[in-house]
Scaffold this motif. Structure first.
Motif, short mmCIF file in Angstrom:
data_model
loop_
_atom_site.label_atom_id
_atom_site.label_comp_id
_atom_site.label_asym_id
_atom_site.label_seq_id
_atom_site.Cartn_x
_atom_site.Cartn_y
_atom_site.Cartn_z
N LYS A 87 80.39 -73.25 -6.17
CA LYS A 87 78.99 -72.83 -6.14
C LYS A 87 78.13 -73.98 -6.65
O LYS A 87 78.60 -74.87 -7.35
N PHE A 88 76.86 -73.96 -6.28
CA PHE A 88 75.97 -75.03 -6.74
C PHE A 88 74.54 -74.52 -6.85
O PHE A 88 74.17 -73.49 -6.28
N THR A 89 73.75 -75.25 -7.64
CA THR A 89 72.33 -74.98 -7.81
C THR A 89 71.54 -76.19 -7.35
O THR A 89 71.85 -77.31 -7.74
N ASP A 90 70.56 -75.95 -6.49
CA ASP A 90 69.72 -77.03 -5.96
C ASP A 90 68.31 -76.93 -6.50
O ASP A 90 67.78 -75.83 -6.70
N THR A 91 67.70 -78.08 -6.73
CA THR A 91 66.27 -78.15 -7.01
C THR A 91 65.59 -78.79 -5.80
O THR A 91 66.16 -79.65 -5.13
N GLY A 92 64.37 -78.33 -5.53
CA GLY A 92 63.64 -78.83 -4.38
C GLY A 92 62.61 -77.81 -3.94
O GLY A 92 62.04 -77.09 -4.77
N ASN A 93 62.40 -77.71 -2.63
CA ASN A 93 61.37 -76.82 -2.10
C ASN A 93 61.91 -76.01 -0.93
O ASN A 93 62.55 -76.57 -0.03
N ASN A 94 61.63 -74.70 -0.93
CA ASN A 94 61.78 -73.92 0.28
C ASN A 94 60.64 -74.30 1.22
O ASN A 94 59.49 -74.43 0.78
N ILE A 95 60.97 -74.49 2.50
CA ILE A 95 59.96 -74.99 3.43
C ILE A 95 59.86 -74.11 4.67
O ILE A 95 60.77 -73.34 4.98
N ASP A 96 58.73 -74.22 5.35
CA ASP A 96 58.52 -73.60 6.66
C ASP A 96 59.03 -74.58 7.71
O ASP A 96 58.55 -75.72 7.80
N ALA A 97 59.99 -74.16 8.53
CA ALA A 97 60.63 -75.07 9.48
C ALA A 97 59.67 -75.55 10.56
O ALA A 97 59.89 -76.60 11.16
N ASP A 140 56.41 -76.49 10.37
CA ASP A 140 55.54 -77.62 10.03
C ASP A 140 55.95 -78.34 8.74
O ASP A 140 55.24 -79.22 8.26
N LEU A 141 57.09 -77.95 8.15
CA LEU A 141 57.63 -78.55 6.93
C LEU A 141 56.73 -78.34 5.71
O LEU A 141 56.85 -79.05 4.72
N SER A 142 55.85 -77.36 5.78
CA SER A 142 55.00 -77.07 4.61
C SER A 142 55.83 -76.37 3.55
O SER A 142 56.81 -75.67 3.84
N VAL A 143 55.45 -76.54 2.29
CA VAL A 143 56.18 -75.97 1.17
C VAL A 143 55.86 -74.48 1.02
O VAL A 143 54.69 -74.10 0.94
N VAL A 144 56.91 -73.66 1.02
CA VAL A 144 56.74 -72.22 0.80
C VAL A 144 56.73 -71.92 -0.69
O VAL A 144 55.87 -71.20 -1.19
N ASN A 145 57.70 -72.45 -1.41
CA ASN A 145 57.74 -72.33 -2.87
C ASN A 145 58.63 -73.43 -3.42
O ASN A 145 59.32 -74.12 -2.66
N THR A 146 58.64 -73.59 -4.73
CA THR A 146 59.44 -74.64 -5.38
C THR A 146 60.55 -74.04 -6.24
O THR A 146 60.97 -74.64 -7.22
N ASP A 147 61.00 -72.84 -5.88
CA ASP A 147 62.06 -72.20 -6.65
C ASP A 147 63.38 -72.95 -6.50
O ASP A 147 63.67 -73.53 -5.45
N ASP A 148 64.19 -72.93 -7.57
CA ASP A 148 65.55 -73.46 -7.48
C ASP A 148 66.40 -72.53 -6.63
O ASP A 148 66.22 -71.30 -6.64
N ASN A 149 67.30 -73.08 -5.86
CA ASN A 149 68.29 -72.30 -5.12
C ASN A 149 69.55 -72.20 -5.97
O ASN A 149 70.31 -73.17 -6.08
N LYS A 150 69.77 -71.03 -6.56
CA LYS A 150 70.88 -70.85 -7.49
C LYS A 150 72.04 -70.13 -6.82
O LYS A 150 71.87 -69.33 -5.91
N ASP A 151 73.25 -70.42 -7.30
CA ASP A 151 74.48 -69.78 -6.83
C ASP A 151 74.63 -69.89 -5.32
O ASP A 151 75.03 -68.93 -4.63
N MET A 152 74.36 -71.08 -4.80
CA MET A 152 74.53 -71.33 -3.37
C MET A 152 76.01 -71.54 -3.05
O MET A 152 76.80 -71.97 -3.89
N LYS A 153 76.37 -71.27 -1.80
CA LYS A 153 77.76 -71.41 -1.34
C LYS A 153 77.79 -72.15 -0.01
O LYS A 153 76.87 -72.02 0.79
N ALA A 154 78.84 -72.92 0.20
CA ALA A 154 79.05 -73.62 1.46
C ALA A 154 80.51 -73.45 1.84
O ALA A 154 81.38 -74.20 1.37
N LYS A 155 80.79 -72.46 2.65
CA LYS A 155 82.16 -72.11 3.00
C LYS A 155 82.87 -73.28 3.66
O LYS A 155 82.35 -73.89 4.61
N ASN A 156 84.05 -73.59 3.18
CA ASN A 156 84.90 -74.65 3.73
C ASN A 156 84.31 -76.05 3.62
O ASN A 156 84.77 -76.98 4.28
N GLU A 157 83.28 -76.22 2.77
CA GLU A 157 82.72 -77.56 2.62
C GLU A 157 83.67 -78.49 1.88
O GLU A 157 83.85 -79.65 2.28
N MET A 158 84.27 -78.02 0.81
CA MET A 158 85.17 -78.85 0.03
C MET A 158 86.60 -78.72 0.55
O MET A 158 87.02 -77.66 1.04
#
Length: 276
Positions: A168-178, A180-198
């Motif tokens: 699992k991982f936590t990301d900092t950055g911005n949620n965006i609107d695909a 026009d790439l405008s910022v929706v919010n600046t919340d952290d993305n917590k407890d993210m998962k990437a199946k079969n990434e590692m």
């Protein structure tokens, strides 16, 4: 003077008895606690290491003695790791994910991006703190001195092979609107998962050395420091992130860059164990 000589002989005798009791044991088993420093070598230009990571280790070790000075060390250890990454300055690194289960979506071409149904969320990555959990089985030859009083010294050479349990991982950055790439919010993305990434298995070859203190009976306290070089990749060749131009960029000149994280790992480990 006579009393002093008697005391020296007595202490030497007791020391020899304790040390011999520990030296004669063919199998030693007990608990181990350790901490390590993780160093990632990146194989992609779209992510970079963001400082040194950590590794908290707890488990059980087992030492087999072939002779008084040669043995084999193994066991089962749980490694609670921390890996740190960041997006390079000047690059815009994005990924698509399902907000319902926090799973990243695999995108490796413009066709994959265009096939998305619009229900996805998009995130512009600044930093990532990844926390995988591994079960590690060390397999190391051990070379020891004979006891000098209560102490003997050792060196180990071999492998630390690990099986991935969770990631699992936590990301900092911005949620965006695909669109026009405008910022929706600046919340952290917590407890993210990437199946079969590692990769499900990683392995490292290394050396360690330390000292063993026989402080009572056949019970010993061991302290060691070691360096381990990872020769297997940490990540599969699966693509979850896009760079340059945004997640919906379909520029025919190839401005969209689809990539997977690539890295190998080296570790500096400190361990303390009590064996019986």
């Amino acid at each position: 003077m006579k009393n002093l000589l008697i005391a020296i002989v007595f202490v030497s005798g007791v020391t020899g008895v304790f040390a011999q009791e520990a030296a004669d044991k063919k199998i030693q088993a007990g608990l181990v606690l350790g901490y390590g420093l993780n160093f990632q070598k990146l194989g992609t230009k779209y992510l970079q290491s963001n400082g040194v990571g950590g590794d908290m280790t707890i488990g059980a070790n087992l030492n087999f003695s072939f002779t008084e000075t040669i043995g084999f060390s193994t066991g089962v250890e749980f490694d609670f790791e921390t890996l740190k990454y960041s997006a390079p300055a000047g690059d815009s690194v994005f990924y698509a994910y399902n907000a319902s289960d926090n799973n990243l979506i695999r995108i490796e071409s413009d066709a994959d991006a265009l096939a998305l149904d619009g229900s996805e969320s998009y995130y512009m990555l600044s930093t990532r703190k990844q926390k995988p959990l591994f079960i590690t089985i060390p397999t190391m030859l051990m070379f020891r001195t004979k006891f000098i009083g209560y102490f003997r010294y050792f060196g180990k050479f071999g492998l630390r092979t690990s099986i991935l349990v969770s990631n699992k991982f936590t990301d900092t950055g911005n949620n965006i609107d695909a669109s026009d790439l405008s910022v929706v919010n600046t919340d952290d993305n917590k407890d993210m998962k990437a199946k079969n990434e590692m990769f499900p298995i990683k392995s490292a070859v290394g050396l360690s050395g330390g000292a063993e203190w026989n402080f009572t009976g056949s019970t010993v306290l061991m302290a060691e420091i070691g360096y381990y070089y990872g020769f297997t990749p940490l990540y599969n060749k699966r693509t979850y992130m896009v760079n340059a131009g945004g997640p919906n960029n379909t520029d025919p000149d190839g401005n969209s860059q689809y990539f997977a994280n690539k890295a190998t790992q080296s570790q500096l480990m400190f361990k303390v164990s009590v064996l019986f």
